[in-house]
Design a protein around this motif. Sequence first.
Motif, PDB file in Angstrom:
ATOM      1  N   ARG A  33      23.667  19.014 -11.816  1.00  0.00           N
ATOM      2  CA  ARG A  33      25.114  18.797 -11.711  1.00  0.00           C
ATOM      3  C   ARG A  33      25.782  19.902 -10.920  1.00  0.00           C
ATOM      4  O   ARG A  33      26.770  19.668 -10.221  1.00  0.00           O
ATOM      5  CB  ARG A  33      25.746  18.797 -13.094  1.00  0.00           C
ATOM      6  N   LEU A  34      25.252  21.111 -11.047  1.00  0.00           N
ATOM      7  CA  LEU A  34      25.869  22.216 -10.312  1.00  0.00           C
ATOM      8  C   LEU A  34      25.698  22.037  -8.807  1.00  0.00           C
ATOM      9  O   LEU A  34      26.401  22.668  -8.028  1.00  0.00           O
ATOM     10  CB  LEU A  34      25.273  23.558 -10.749  1.00  0.00           C
ATOM     11  N   PHE A  35      24.762  21.182  -8.412  1.00  0.00           N
ATOM     12  CA  PHE A  35      24.644  20.870  -6.986  1.00  0.00           C
ATOM     13  C   PHE A  35      25.397  19.600  -6.658  1.00  0.00           C
ATOM     14  O   PHE A  35      25.206  19.030  -5.588  1.00  0.00           O
ATOM     15  CB  PHE A  35      23.167  20.741  -6.595  1.00  0.00           C
ATOM     16  N   ASP A  36      26.204  19.156  -7.608  1.00  0.00           N
ATOM     17  CA  ASP A  36      27.032  17.981  -7.377  1.00  0.00           C
ATOM     18  C   ASP A  36      26.169  16.758  -7.079  1.00  0.00           C
ATOM     19  O   ASP A  36      26.561  15.871  -6.328  1.00  0.00           O
ATOM     20  CB  ASP A  36      28.004  18.232  -6.216  1.00  0.00           C
ATOM     21  N   MET A  37      24.971  16.710  -7.687  1.00  0.00           N
ATOM     22  CA  MET A  37      24.094  15.575  -7.422  1.00  0.00           C
ATOM     23  C   MET A  37      24.520  14.385  -8.268  1.00  0.00           C
ATOM     24  O   MET A  37      24.803  14.552  -9.447  1.00  0.00           O
ATOM     25  CB  MET A  37      22.646  15.950  -7.782  1.00  0.00           C
TER      26      MET A  37
END
Lengths: 311, 599
Positions: free
Chosen positions: A126-130
């Motif tokens: 999520r932190l990579f906005d995946m």
Amino acid sequence: MSESMTADAPSEGQEETSASDVVVETRNLSKVYRDFWGRQKVNALKALDLEVKQGEIFGLLGPNGSGKSTTIKLLLGLLFPTSGQALVFNKDASDVSKNERIGYLPEESYLYKFLNASETLDFYGRLFDMPADVRRDRVNELISMVGLEGARRRQLKEYSKGMTRRVGLAQALINDPELILLDEPTTGLDPIGTREMKDLIIKLREQGKTVLMCSHLLADVQDVCDRIAILHRGELKELGRVDSLLKVREVTQLQAQGLSKEAEEEIRAIVAKDGGELLSMENPTTTLEELFLNIVTDSEARPGRRAPSDD
Amino acid sequence: MTLENAIPNFADWIFDALRFLPIFIVVFAAAGFFIGFLVSAVRRGPVEGFYAVAQVIGSAVVDILNTSIRRTLAMAMLAVQESIRRKVLVAFAVFVVVLLFAGWYLDVKSDNPGRLYLSFVLTSSNYLVLILALFLSTFSLPTDIKNRTIYTIVTKPVRGTEIILGRIIGFMTVGTAILVAMCLISYMFVVRGLNHEHQVDGEIQLTSTELSPDGSLQGLTTYDAHHRHTITMFDDVSGETDVVMGHHHAVEKVGDELVVGPPQGALAARVVRRGSLRFKDRSGKPGAGVNVGHEWAYRSYIEGGTLAAAVWTFDGMTADRYPDGFNLELNLRVFRTHKGNIEKGILGSITIRNPNTGARIRSSEPISFAAKEFSIDRQFIPRELKAIDSDGTVSDVDLFEDLTDQGQLEVWIQCSERGQYYGMAEPDVYVLENNGNFAINFMKGFIGIWLQMLMVTTFGVGFSTFLSGPVGMLATLSTIVVGLFRQFIIDLVSGTLEGGGPIEALIRVLTQANLQVDLDIGRFPTLVVKFLDARFLDALNVITVSLPDYAGFSTTEFVATGFNIEPSLLAMQVIRAFTYFVFVTIIGYFFLKTREVAA
Ligand SMILES: Nc1ncnc2c1ncn2[C@@H]1O[C@H](COP(=O)(O)OP(=O)(O)OP(=O)(O)O)[C@@H](O)[C@H]1O
Ligand SMILES: [Mg+2]
């Protein structure tokens, strides 16, 4: 018109590749740790100049406390340089956007103990906005890659050291990074795990990724690294290709086969002229361990910067 | 109802606030830039320092533009999981246990159990939630830095804004869930705690009292829940009890029997129109009321049997608002210089006056009433009144046509008994517009608590970006304490309190000099001490004024005393809380951004 374009285009493209060829660059990078009052505590890194190129596996070696982790933290923007510059993908290390293309495995796995393996990986995804579906596939893929299928629903606080290390590695690869920074990747791993880690690093190179790792396990470094730098007390002592660094230039070993009679005679004659007998002919290699110990004892005897022999 | 500070008019307030905001933003930004420049110039020299600050500001803009909702929510979810792991639900369990024990400890014989119950549940929810927010918000980020879990966060494309906002959102999610549960349980606790039943005790008889000399049908209820009521029947089938312990019951004939209904009025949300108060002294001249000797008297007193009067001026009194007249509620204190008849109220009068001194009709005839202590007297002022003309003749007049000037009218209250006093403050007399919904008001009280929680969480997370857990907690706690004792500090700073600033006070303590004598340390030292004290107080003033006014955010007093929380008050609080939220988040962001997390 079209000619000039075709003439221009490759040269432009070449310039671009040669500029983006360098993935990590440090210029005169220094770090002084200070205490709360600004007093100097440790001069951990002294004017380091390094370049790591695209597709390389680069090893940082050095005894404990020589500044390896400090260098990696400076490259990640976890520390700010006292002077000099740390550049990653030609961006300053403090630039957050570079992190999109980076994976980092810290010295110890600093993970949230109350999450389980898939929650952990999902969180970092999520932190990579995946998006959710990409994340799910990627998490499954990585968990089976690091061999934790059986333990994916257990909280990390129950994990053994090696298992945590594996989650840490999976976490570092969640975004399919172009540059991977590994701080002592094989600590805590069993021999099979170590072997797998080395295979993985080599596989990453095959995929065209760049790896910057530091380790004391010289055998590991020798097996996988293309180039190494040796640090001692924050100073760069040696830098170069592993194969050329390990060549002992003062000794020549010859061992030949299929030479023409004449050539052989000629060599033999040269050797015999000095009263020798030719068995084989080559430069023997030393072990990295020997090189390392030599450099460390040498620099302990004669402190100061040594001109690294890069080629 | 001790509402000590008048609520500002929302339109004025927002106008002032909006006018002030740009100036504030400019000062805030300039101060931030200047401090940042100073710090970085000390470290790297002025030129490099300037570039460093410019770079940080530039990347801040980039960070804010790139703040992603998914990442923020991921951080928020982590904060929720962390809270659950840190066993926040314990706080909730404590609350439930406290309530269970409170059932035994609360004084059910109190004059106003409704108020007691409400203050209790609201105050305990309030403090528990704030303590919870304090612990959650201040320890999270420092723990991450200490455990170095932050390394794996900040080496991802996570922005400082997301780290801070995620935490605030996460902790607020947990806090909100707990607060909602507390709200529901409190509501049930109060409603059930106040519920009780009475029967009619004995016969309903014809009696005459002082206020209804022609006689009325009266009786008593049974003694239950530590009290009984007097029933007054309007007719054969319906009646009402008097107000005892803050509530009354309806009485109705069901079949052949009179049945006393459930308690009413204990849980109210009065929507009121407030007026402004001035006093006339005993000779009828403008003046102040008297102080009857309580040191910190909040109320002023008027003397009975003299011309002394308390005059409220109400605006917006129009016929379309009050077609039949209006309800006036009085919450007077009585101070007796002689005992009189303790059973009876002290008699007084209400007069409606036209504020226009040139009007043909200046004043209604006095309406007499008996002030009951510790309960609210309600007087219905009808549309048709008797009035005395300027030439002394009595005539029928219309409240709005004859006694009101552009929607403005005056209510004069006087005490009729010689030697007795009425005490009052501005909020004690008001026009009752209608009764709002108590449950909604109760919820609004909890929204006030929620806003306080938001500010504590914001400040906690803000401080934790540069302080360690315990220090950050103390800092946040200080903002709460300063917020609660804001008025005291402002009085101290503005010199209303005696004894000088801290250094002067210390010298006085050491030399045992009392507050009246001058400092005996020479002229120049005195000047120095006074100068330093003044600067210290200035700094204190700036800090106090810029920190949130927690006391002012507490609307639980409204709920407990049964007054509706005006939507405009709620709106002001929401705007204030979110302004703090925005600015503290920005400050926290810069602290986090310029911090070496691995050092
Ligand atoms: N946060 C810190 N504060 C003060 N000094 C530090 C800090 N981190 C590292 N140092 C010091 O900086 C020097 C270099 O440390 P660093 O962690 O880079 O060594 P390293 O090469 O990674 O060693 P190791 O092989 O043991 O991991 C050491 O002398 C260490 O004591
Ligand atoms: Mg290390």
